[in-house]
Design a protein around this motif. Sequence first.
Motif, PDB file in Angstrom:
ATOM      1  N   ARG A   1       0.821  -1.204   0.000  1.00 49.29           N
ATOM      2  CA  ARG A   1       0.000   0.000   0.000  1.00 49.29           C
ATOM      3  C   ARG A   1       0.857   1.258   0.000  1.00 49.29           C
ATOM      4  NH1 ARG A   1      -2.568   0.893   4.624  1.00 49.29           N
ATOM      5  NH2 ARG A   1      -1.355  -0.644   5.734  1.00 49.29           N
ATOM      6  N   PRO A   2       0.438   2.287  -0.729  1.00 49.31           N
ATOM      7  CA  PRO A   2       1.141   3.568  -0.665  1.00 49.31           C
ATOM      8  C   PRO A   2       0.731   4.313   0.608  1.00 49.31           C
ATOM      9  CG  PRO A   2      -0.732   3.751  -2.133  1.00 49.31           C
ATOM     10  CD  PRO A   2      -0.662   2.308  -1.693  1.00 49.31           C
TER      11      PRO A   2
ATOM     12  N   HIS B   1       4.607   2.504  -2.078  1.00 52.36           N
ATOM     13  CA  HIS B   1       5.345   1.505  -1.300  1.00 52.36           C
ATOM     14  C   HIS B   1       6.765   1.416  -1.857  1.00 52.36           C
ATOM     15  CE1 HIS B   1       6.015  -2.302   0.843  1.00 52.36           C
ATOM     16  NE2 HIS B   1       6.541  -2.744  -0.277  1.00 52.36           N
ATOM     17  N   GLY B   2       7.754   1.410  -0.982  1.00 52.30           N
ATOM     18  CA  GLY B   2       9.143   1.332  -1.416  1.00 52.30           C
ATOM     19  C   GLY B   2       9.824   2.679  -1.592  1.00 52.30           C
ATOM     20  N   THR B   3       9.066   3.779  -1.423  1.00 50.45           N
ATOM     21  CA  THR B   3       9.673   5.107  -1.511  1.00 50.45           C
ATOM     22  C   THR B   3      10.734   5.241  -0.426  1.00 50.45           C
ATOM     23  OG1 THR B   3       7.684   6.140  -2.427  1.00 50.45           O
ATOM     24  CG2 THR B   3       9.232   7.598  -1.300  1.00 50.45           C
ATOM     25  N   GLU B   4      11.930   5.712  -0.805  1.00 50.63           N
ATOM     26  CA  GLU B   4      13.000   5.943   0.164  1.00 50.63           C
ATOM     27  C   GLU B   4      12.794   7.311   0.807  1.00 50.63           C
ATOM     28  OE1 GLU B   4      17.069   4.867  -1.163  1.00 50.63           O
ATOM     29  OE2 GLU B   4      16.031   4.444  -3.072  1.00 50.63           O
ATOM     30  N   LEU B   5      13.170   7.417   2.094  1.00 47.08           N
ATOM     31  CA  LEU B   5      12.985   8.648   2.856  1.00 47.08           C
ATOM     32  C   LEU B   5      14.305   9.064   3.497  1.00 47.08           C
ATOM     33  CD1 LEU B   5       9.819   7.387   4.721  1.00 47.08           C
ATOM     34  CD2 LEU B   5       9.827   8.957   2.770  1.00 47.08           C
TER      35      LEU B   5
ATOM     36  N   ASN C   1       4.176  -0.588   3.091  1.00 42.79           N
ATOM     37  CA  ASN C   1       2.768  -0.963   3.218  1.00 42.79           C
ATOM     38  C   ASN C   1       1.945   0.135   3.894  1.00 42.79           C
ATOM     39  OD1 ASN C   1       0.808  -2.775   2.473  1.00 42.79           O
ATOM     40  ND2 ASN C   1       0.908  -3.901   4.389  1.00 42.79           N
ATOM     41  N   GLY C   2       2.107   1.364   3.415  1.00 40.60           N
ATOM     42  CA  GLY C   2       1.305   2.486   3.882  1.00 40.60           C
ATOM     43  C   GLY C   2       1.808   3.174   5.138  1.00 40.60           C
ATOM     44  N   GLU C   3       2.974   2.776   5.640  1.00 42.58           N
ATOM     45  CA  GLU C   3       3.506   3.392   6.847  1.00 42.58           C
ATOM     46  C   GLU C   3       4.931   3.879   6.617  1.00 42.58           C
ATOM     47  OE1 GLU C   3       1.500   1.380  10.660  1.00 42.58           O
ATOM     48  OE2 GLU C   3       2.942   0.077   9.639  1.00 42.58           O
TER      49      GLU C   3
ATOM     50  N   PHE D   1       5.609   4.630  11.690  1.00 38.47           N
ATOM     51  CA  PHE D   1       4.867   5.852  11.965  1.00 38.47           C
ATOM     52  C   PHE D   1       3.776   6.032  10.914  1.00 38.47           C
ATOM     53  CE2 PHE D   1       9.240   6.434  13.401  1.00 38.47           C
ATOM     54  CZ  PHE D   1       9.044   6.792  14.730  1.00 38.47           C
ATOM     55  N   LYS D   2       2.782   6.857  11.248  1.00 37.09           N
ATOM     56  CA  LYS D   2       1.652   7.094  10.343  1.00 37.09           C
ATOM     57  C   LYS D   2       1.794   8.360   9.507  1.00 37.09           C
ATOM     58  CE  LYS D   2      -0.793   3.631  11.946  1.00 37.09           C
ATOM     59  NZ  LYS D   2      -0.945   2.433  11.170  1.00 37.09           N
TER      60      LYS D   2
END
Length: 139
Positions: A54-55, A65-69, A84-86, A94-95
């Motif tokens: 999930r994005p 999903h998979g975006t690097e931060l 998966n959305g988090e 975190f949300k």
Amino acid sequence: MPDLRTIEIDFEVHKIIELERKSFSETPNEVLRRLLKVSGKRPSLQPQKATTGRPWSGKGVTLPHGTELQMDYNGRQYTGAIDNGEWVVEGQRFKSPSAAAGGVAVTKSGKHTNLDGWNYWQAKRPGDTDWVAIKDMRR
């Protein structure tokens, strides 16, 4: 998720850990495991990269999903990924960007602080080559 602990270290110890890094991708945990000769399978500190999940969405921004931060705060870089959305940063889930920023960032006095994560986080979505400030992604 591996069983992680937070420890406080002084600046001199932090400098030594940074000097001992073999590459920018080697985490402080990996440096310490190598220097302390901790053998065995190293637990993953980042979410497993799966092709589907999930994005995360908020304030008109969607991060797949998979975006690097990454975030720089007080002379330290924090990294993570959307899983998966988090937001999974430094082994914690975190949300939102603000919850992630405040949950991992530490002041010079060693305390957690409230931060507007929109002002700190950058993202690199799957397929992107450049980092983009998430505040610039808002509609």
